[in-house]
Structure formats: structure tokens, C-alpha cells
Scaffold this active site. Structure first.
Site, PDB file in Angstrom:
ATOM      1  N   ASN A 174       2.960   0.416   0.884  1.00  0.00           N
ATOM      2  CA  ASN A 174       2.234   0.555   2.672  1.00  0.00           C
ATOM      3  C   ASN A 174       0.506   0.487   2.343  1.00  0.00           C
ATOM      4  OD1 ASN A 174       3.975   2.724   0.750  1.00  0.00           O
ATOM      5  ND2 ASN A 174       1.869   4.315   2.609  1.00  0.00           N
TER       6      ASN A 174
ATOM      7  N   THR B   3      24.810  12.687  19.091  1.00  0.00           N
ATOM      8  CA  THR B   3      24.302  11.726  20.365  1.00  0.00           C
ATOM      9  C   THR B   3      23.181  10.322  20.042  1.00  0.00           C
ATOM     10  OG1 THR B   3      25.181  13.640  21.643  1.00  0.00           O
ATOM     11  CG2 THR B   3      23.592  11.920  22.792  1.00  0.00           C
TER      12      THR B   3
ATOM     13  N   CYS C   4      -3.034  14.859  -0.257  1.00  0.00           N
ATOM     14  CA  CYS C   4      -3.559  16.400  -0.200  1.00  0.00           C
ATOM     15  C   CYS C   4      -2.941  17.350  -0.322  1.00  0.00           C
ATOM     16  CB  CYS C   4      -4.651  16.024   1.622  1.00  0.00           C
ATOM     17  SG  CYS C   4      -5.709  14.955   1.480  1.00  0.00           S
TER      18      CYS C   4
END
Length: 386
Positions: free
Chosen positions: A154, A239, A326
Site C-alpha cells: 500500500n 444480517t 503518527c
């Protein structure tokens, strides 16, 4: 977000496509009943669910029955890892193998498991971000319960050798999980041919809604559920998030139709961005010589702290991100770059530009001009050319 903002943080999230928003609204309005109910409103919802499942499965190259809807990639990753470890209980397979550059969420899970006594091996990467396959060959042995890697990093965009890892895993009699979060919409996905036994992703990375994702489980693998219940063939209780699933399917349809052109255009825009910034002192691109997804550029400007650079860019209307984490004590260096052998000073300076399918040449040229104007002067002292 200001309409004038140039958004170059698409690896973090993407704006939901109009088709996805429309599909979600439709589901909320006409298919709001519980898909598990036997009455007609419930069956109408169930038909919409089945249709969406077919479309997402087609996009991923898997069978509809192999697809399990989740709340996103984080849940899917946890389900894959914890389920595979649970399935291996009572056998000699107990070790988890993953790369040192995985998403922080998966690394945190691995650290927790390690604290609970699960053996964990973290595979190193080379200086360009590519996985060390020699280390993988040595580590993937018959005592491994699961090999888990991201398809594309990423932060750097560097691709993992998933085909080779699948061969190594299967030769050792174990399974491979691929976190395809950053691949979706930027590379062709074909689960059936990939060799992976498990694959996870999130809809919001390809212009779908947040709060919905999927785990693909290869047919024949009885993966224990993370959440128990009757839904999703008893593989994920709760659900179903039908509006989210409908939006997910619409986003997949759009991505399937435009992906090839999107990838070609994003690759050209990244080249324009990196070429335009190359003259700046101390500018270094990470993973530039390794196979990367087309939209991602991880770089640093000398040793300028990433937060300083990002703050200046944002005030000028350009939004990007850093690879660093951070905390209350300040900015921590990127674990990905540290694993690549970079010193902490450099790892704190790295930032990421991640393009999207709607990014334009004008936006990239403006970004280059802004960086030269606002960041260039800070790089003139020789000390910044580290």
C-alpha cells in the site's frame, strides 16, 4: 473536501462512484427487507443479494459460492488468518508466515498471536521492496499453517510474487492468503487461476462504499468463521449489508469495464509526475525498479520530514499521504521503508502520491509545479541532499 483540491491519496480510499451510490439508494428503497426472511419482501432482497454476489464473483474470477461478504479487508484478513490457524489445530502445522511489509493491521494481529504462543515468521524484502524469495523458500515448510501476503504494497506499490508463493505453499502442503486490497481496480484479478486459497479486499478502494468487503475462500476449504451465524453459508454471521453489497457490485462492474484503460492512463500520469520531480535535489523514488501497481509513487525529498511537505502541499490544494505512522510521541518512521533497509531519517521523509482513475494530466502538472515552488527552495542547502 474543497472542489479545487487535487486528491492524490487513492490508496487510502476512493470517492464512491455514481453507479455505486445509485445502487445503494435503490437497495435502501426497494430491498430493505431481511434477505433471510421467507416472505416476498425478504425474497426480493435475497434476489438482489444473489445478483450482486454473481457480479462481484465475476469481477474477482471466483465462484459465487466461494465469496463471503465481510465488513472490509481488515475483517477478511483476520478471518483468513485466524480461520486457517484454527483449521490447523491438532496438526503439526502451527506457524504463520507473512512479509515484514504487511498492512499494520495484519502485523498487529501477528504480534498478538505471537504473544499468545503462535510461531510467526516475517519474510524480509530487498532494498527495492521486492520479497526475498530465497528467505521464503527457507521459511515455507510443512509446519506452516498459512502464508499471508498483500498482493501490492500500500505504500510503495511494489507487487508481491504471489504465483511463486502459491507454488511454495502448496509444495509444503499449506495455503496462501493474498490481501488484494490494493490490486482491485488496478490489476486483473482471477482467483481461480491465481493459486491463492484465500483472497481479501475492500470495496472503498475501488470506488465502492466503506464498510463492505469480501473474503474469497477456495472451494473445499472449510474455513472456520470469525463470526458465527447462518448467513454467508455459515461462514460469516450477521444480517448482510445489502446496500453496501449492491454498491460493491456496481463498483466492480464499473472497474471491470474501465480497468485496462485506467491502468494505462495512471501509469502515464505517474511517469509524468516522477519525471517532473526528478530534478529536485535528494529526490528518491522507492521501488522504481521493481514491478509496481500503476498508480503509486512513494518518494522522499532529501530528509525533509513528510509531515512538513504534506502540510505545505495541502495548503496549496494538493492532498497526499505519508507512509509513517503518527502517535502521541510524534511521527514514527514507515515500517515498510525500514524493512527495505532505509534509515529512520529517510523513512520519516517518505510520502506517497497515489493516483486515481479520475486524476488528470492538468492535476499532475499542477502538483509538480507546486512541489517545485514550495518544496524546492527547502532542498537547496547541501544538507538536504542526503
Amino acid at each position: 473536501m474543497n472542489r479545487a483540491t487535487i486528491y492524490l491519496d487513492h490508496n487510502a480510499t476512493t470517492a464512491p462512484a455514481p453507479e455505486a451510490v445509485a445502487a445503494m439508494l435503490h437497495a435502501l428503497e426497494v430491498a430493505w427487507a431481511n434477505p433471510s426472511s421467507t416472505h416476498e419482501p425478504g425474497q426480493q432482497a435475497r434476489r438482489l443479494l444473489a445478483d450482486a454476489r454473481d457480479r462481484v464473483a465475476s469481477f474477482l474470477g471466483c465462484q459465487p459460492a466461494e465469496l463471503v461478504f465481510t465488513s472490509g479487508a481488515t475483517e477478511a484478513n483476520h478471518s483468513a488468518v485466524l480461520g486457517a490457524l484454527h483449521a490447523a489445530r491438532g496438526t503439526r502445522r502451527e506457524r504463520l508466515v507473512l512479509s515484514a511489509v504487511e498492512h499494520p493491521g495484519l502485523l498487529a494481529l501477528a504480534a498478538r498471536l505471537e504473544g499468545e504462543g503462535v510461531p510467526v515468521t516475517r519474510l524480509p524484502v530487498h532494498a527495492d521492496g521486492r520479497l526475498d524469495l530465497d528467505a521464503a523458500r527457507a521459511a515455507i515448510t510443512p509446519d506452516v499453517a498459512l502464508v499471508s501476503v498483500m498482493g501490492a504494497n500500500n505504500e510503495t506499490g511494489v507487487l508481491m510474487p504471489t504465483a511463486e508463493l502459491a507454488e511454495l505453499a502448496h509444495a509444503a502442503g499449506t495455503r496462501l492468503h493474498v490481501d488484494a486490497t490494493q490490486l482491485a481496480g488496478k490489476a486483473a484479478l482471477d482467483f481461480a487461476a491465481s493459486g491463492a486459497d484465500l483472497m481479501s479486499l475492500s470495496a472503498h478502494k475501488l470506488h465502492g462504499p466503506k464498510g463492505i468487503g469480501a473474503l474469497v475462500v477456495r472451494k473445499g476449504f472449510a474455513l472456520p468463521p470469525l463470526l458465527c451465524g447462518r448467513q454467508e453459508r455459515k461462514r460469516r454471521g450477521g444480517t448482510e449489508n445489502l446496500p453496501g453489497i449492491a454498491g460493491f457490485a456496481a463498483a466492480c462492474d464499473r472497474a471491470a469495464a474501465t480497468r485496462a484503460d485506467d491502468v494505462t492512463r495512471m501509469a502515464a500520469l505517474r511517469a509524468l509526475l516522477e519525471t517532473g520531480l526528478a530534478a529536485l535535489p535528494g529526490m528518491q523514488i522507492y521501488g522504481a525498479r521493481a514491478p509496481r501497481i500503476a498508480n503509486t509513487s512513494c518518494l522522499r525529498f532529501g530528509t525533509l520530514d513528510a509531515e512538513l511537505v504534506l502540510g505545505r502541499l495541502e495548503r496549496a490544494g494538493v492532498v497526499a499521504s505519508s507512509g509513517a505512522a503518527c502517535s502521541a510521541g510524534g511521527t514514527l518512521p514507515s515500517h515498510v521503508l525500514l524493512a527495505m533497509g532505509e534509515p529512520a531519517e529517510h523513512a520519516r521523509a517518505a510520502l506517497r502520491f497515489s493516483l486515481g482513475r479520475d486524476s488528470s494530466e492538468a492535476e499532475v502538472r499542477h502538483t509538480v509545479a507546486v512541489v517545485h515552488e514550495l518544496i524546492g527552495p527547502l532542498l537547496e542547502p547541501a544538507a538536504q541532499a542526503a
